[in-house]
Design a protein around this motif. Structure first.
Motif, short mmCIF file in Angstrom:
data_model
loop_
_atom_site.label_atom_id
_atom_site.label_comp_id
_atom_site.label_asym_id
_atom_site.label_seq_id
_atom_site.Cartn_x
_atom_site.Cartn_y
_atom_site.Cartn_z
N PRO A 167 -32.91 28.51 18.62
CA PRO A 167 -34.18 29.25 18.54
C PRO A 167 -35.15 28.59 17.55
O PRO A 167 -36.36 28.56 17.78
CB PRO A 167 -33.74 30.63 18.04
N PHE A 204 -37.54 31.13 24.59
CA PHE A 204 -36.09 31.25 24.36
C PHE A 204 -35.59 32.62 24.80
O PHE A 204 -34.57 32.73 25.49
CB PHE A 204 -35.77 31.01 22.87
N ASN A 205 -36.33 33.65 24.43
CA ASN A 205 -35.91 35.01 24.80
C ASN A 205 -35.92 35.21 26.31
O ASN A 205 -35.03 35.88 26.86
CB ASN A 205 -36.81 36.05 24.12
N CYS A 233 -32.78 33.69 27.68
CA CYS A 233 -31.62 34.56 27.40
C CYS A 233 -31.55 35.72 28.38
O CYS A 233 -30.46 36.12 28.80
CB CYS A 233 -31.69 35.15 26.00
N PRO A 275 -28.06 35.00 30.82
CA PRO A 275 -27.38 35.47 29.60
C PRO A 275 -26.13 34.67 29.22
O PRO A 275 -25.69 34.77 28.08
CB PRO A 275 -27.00 36.93 29.94
N LEU A 310 -25.17 32.03 27.82
CA LEU A 310 -25.88 31.02 27.03
C LEU A 310 -25.03 30.45 25.90
O LEU A 310 -24.21 31.15 25.33
CB LEU A 310 -27.10 31.71 26.40
N ALA A 366 -23.21 35.36 21.67
CA ALA A 366 -24.47 35.15 22.40
C ALA A 366 -25.40 36.36 22.26
O ALA A 366 -24.94 37.47 22.03
CB ALA A 366 -24.17 34.90 23.86
N PRO A 367 -26.70 36.13 22.42
CA PRO A 367 -27.66 37.24 22.42
C PRO A 367 -27.22 38.35 23.39
O PRO A 367 -27.42 39.53 23.11
CB PRO A 367 -28.97 36.58 22.89
N GLU A 368 -26.59 37.95 24.50
CA GLU A 368 -26.06 38.90 25.48
C GLU A 368 -25.16 39.97 24.84
O GLU A 368 -25.21 41.15 25.21
CB GLU A 368 -25.26 38.10 26.52
N PHE A 428 -29.89 40.01 16.18
CA PHE A 428 -29.74 38.57 16.47
C PHE A 428 -30.98 37.82 16.00
O PHE A 428 -30.88 36.77 15.35
CB PHE A 428 -29.51 38.36 17.97
N ASN A 429 -32.16 38.38 16.31
CA ASN A 429 -33.40 37.71 15.91
C ASN A 429 -33.53 37.62 14.38
O ASN A 429 -34.00 36.61 13.85
CB ASN A 429 -34.60 38.43 16.52
N CYS A 480 -31.40 34.78 13.19
CA CYS A 480 -32.06 33.49 13.49
C CYS A 480 -33.14 33.17 12.47
O CYS A 480 -33.33 32.01 12.09
CB CYS A 480 -32.71 33.50 14.87
N PRO A 513 -31.72 29.81 10.21
CA PRO A 513 -32.11 29.09 11.42
C PRO A 513 -31.11 28.02 11.89
O PRO A 513 -31.18 27.60 13.05
CB PRO A 513 -33.46 28.45 11.05
N LEU A 527 -28.40 27.59 13.42
CA LEU A 527 -27.56 28.51 14.21
C LEU A 527 -26.88 27.80 15.37
O LEU A 527 -27.45 26.89 15.96
CB LEU A 527 -28.48 29.59 14.77
N VAL A 536 -24.22 28.84 18.96
CA VAL A 536 -23.55 29.85 19.79
C VAL A 536 -22.49 29.12 20.60
O VAL A 536 -22.83 28.30 21.46
CB VAL A 536 -24.56 30.54 20.75
N ARG A 582 -19.36 30.74 21.93
CA ARG A 582 -18.75 31.63 22.94
C ARG A 582 -17.26 31.47 23.13
O ARG A 582 -16.76 31.72 24.24
CB ARG A 582 -19.43 31.43 24.29
#
Lengths: 261, 261
Positions: A166, A178-179, A182, A186, A188, B165-167, B178-179, B182, B186, B188, B190, B192
């Motif tokens: 991000p 980015f959002n 996502c 999803p 990601l 993940a944001p999911e 999540f935001n 970030c 920053p 960051l 992911v 999974r």
């Protein structure tokens, strides 16, 4: 023009580039465990390994191809007017190397009159070398790569997408992009080094989105992905800062509308 | 009570758990290249390797410790009232295994009267086994792990953070968390799968944030991280869905206020 380069010449460049890998690996291996890490003005890291690998590459390339240009992350641009340009990121993912995250890699690309001709990405800690030259296929440790088309019956939205962090989108106030990715995709991941690119080149992921990166970060990708049967699209280039999406053609096409700015 | 388990008993559990790894690796290796992949109702993947590894683990544990409970991702919960509970994710990151992304792993944990006692995470494709039992240290391929305290002179905000993940955050309308992570951190990633957890256990990253995951996803982490000298905090547990932050204590403490909900 690239079209005038015969197959023998293209193979020669590839063999030369692959011959560099044992030397770059040895230079990295000899420094593991005792890395000297410094913080650059942009807050990214540089180590003695980055500098040693780029110096080694520059020396070897200049000795063999004295008329070629060389652009590297650590030591700038020599012969920027030459038709052939070697573009180097000696260690992409220095932050990962410095923190014992084994996904970092060495990126070597050759562009001819602005057109990507050759790309090599090596992951020394994973013993994986990806290579491609225009017209002759893409390979992983010598084995041909072929990106499969997504199963039309499967949901495109469950394809794996890798993006830059991000933070990269924030550099140009593009966090909404980015959002949007996502939400639409999803499944990601964010890897922060060329491990994402090699996942795209071998079809492990649907696509990768690079956002606001330098030329040496993506210079090896077009040939690697296209020769593997995938699609590469540069979606933005402003003052040497690149954004691109690449991978399976259907997934790239589905991502493109989200990246129009 | 865990305190009553003497060192010999704890070592015995650890030796038993480590003895499982060659067998789980063989079961996975024999299926690579010919995996049967199916989509589960929650859109996640399951393969014949997941099922074979869990069946193997259940059989071996039941034969050796017939009074112990076993909770696994694929085959449910047997003896849920027992004092000792083995908690298993035969392949964490099945999506990665199925797509030739080598960071997946096998998770084996033993909890005693609700308290985590032992944790093992094995990455077969990376030849890395992480293990810890309460009071006896954490190890990577037999080598002791010790998470270093961040340099007080360095900016805490440049520490590497790994999140789910944001999911995962979206499942409970917590994307703003999540935001916030970030923005504050920053640097960051992911990943999974449990590769993120082992990065935290070896101090490669400042901290990892797990959000809205199942017990088997995080069951090995508390012992691994705490025995390596780090900090583990469960920030939420609702109906078997867990959120946690773990890694270097100073980084965990800096993340906690962002995760209060």
């Amino acid at each position: 023009m690239t079209a005038t380069l015969d197959e023998r010449a293209r193979r020669e460049y590839l063999d030369f580039a692959l011959g560099l890998i044992p030397r770059t690996r040895a230079a990295i291996r000899s420094r593991l465990g005792g890395l000297t890490v410094e913080v650059k003005p942009d807050a990214s890291l540089v180590t003695d390994a980055d500098e040693a690998v780029e110096a080694l590459l520059r020396e070897t390339i200049a000795a063999r191809f004295p008329g070629h240009g060389i652009l590297g992350e650590e030591f700038g641009h020599t012969r920027p007017q030459a038709a052939f340009q070697w573009i180097l990121d000696p260690i992409d993912g220095t932050d990962n190397l410095a923190h014992d995250i084994p996904t970092y890699g060495t990126i070597i690309a050759l562009h001819h009159e602005g057109v990507p001709l050759l790309g090599v990405i090596d992951h020394p800690a994973l013993d994986l070398t990806y290579s491609a030259v225009r017209g002759l296929g893409a390979f992983r440790n010598g084995q041909r790569l072929s990106i499969r088309t997504p199963d039309p019956a499967a949901a495109l939205g469950r394809e794996i997408i890798v993006t830059t962090a991000p933070e990269n989108f924030a550099r140009s106030q593009d966090v909404p992009l980015f959002n949007a990715i996502c939400r639409a995709f999803p499944n990601l991941r964010v890897y922060r080094d060329c491990f994402a690119q090699t996942r795209a080149a071998q079809g492990s992921v649907g696509a990768m989105v690079e956002f606001n990166v330098k030329l040496w970060d993506v210079a090896a990708v077009p040939v690697l992905v296209e020769e593997a049967g995938g699609k590469y699209v540069c979606v933005r280039e402003r003052e040497g800062i690149y954004s691109a999406v690449f991978g399976k053609a259907a997934v790239v096409d589905a991502l493109l509308p989200l990246l129009q700015t």
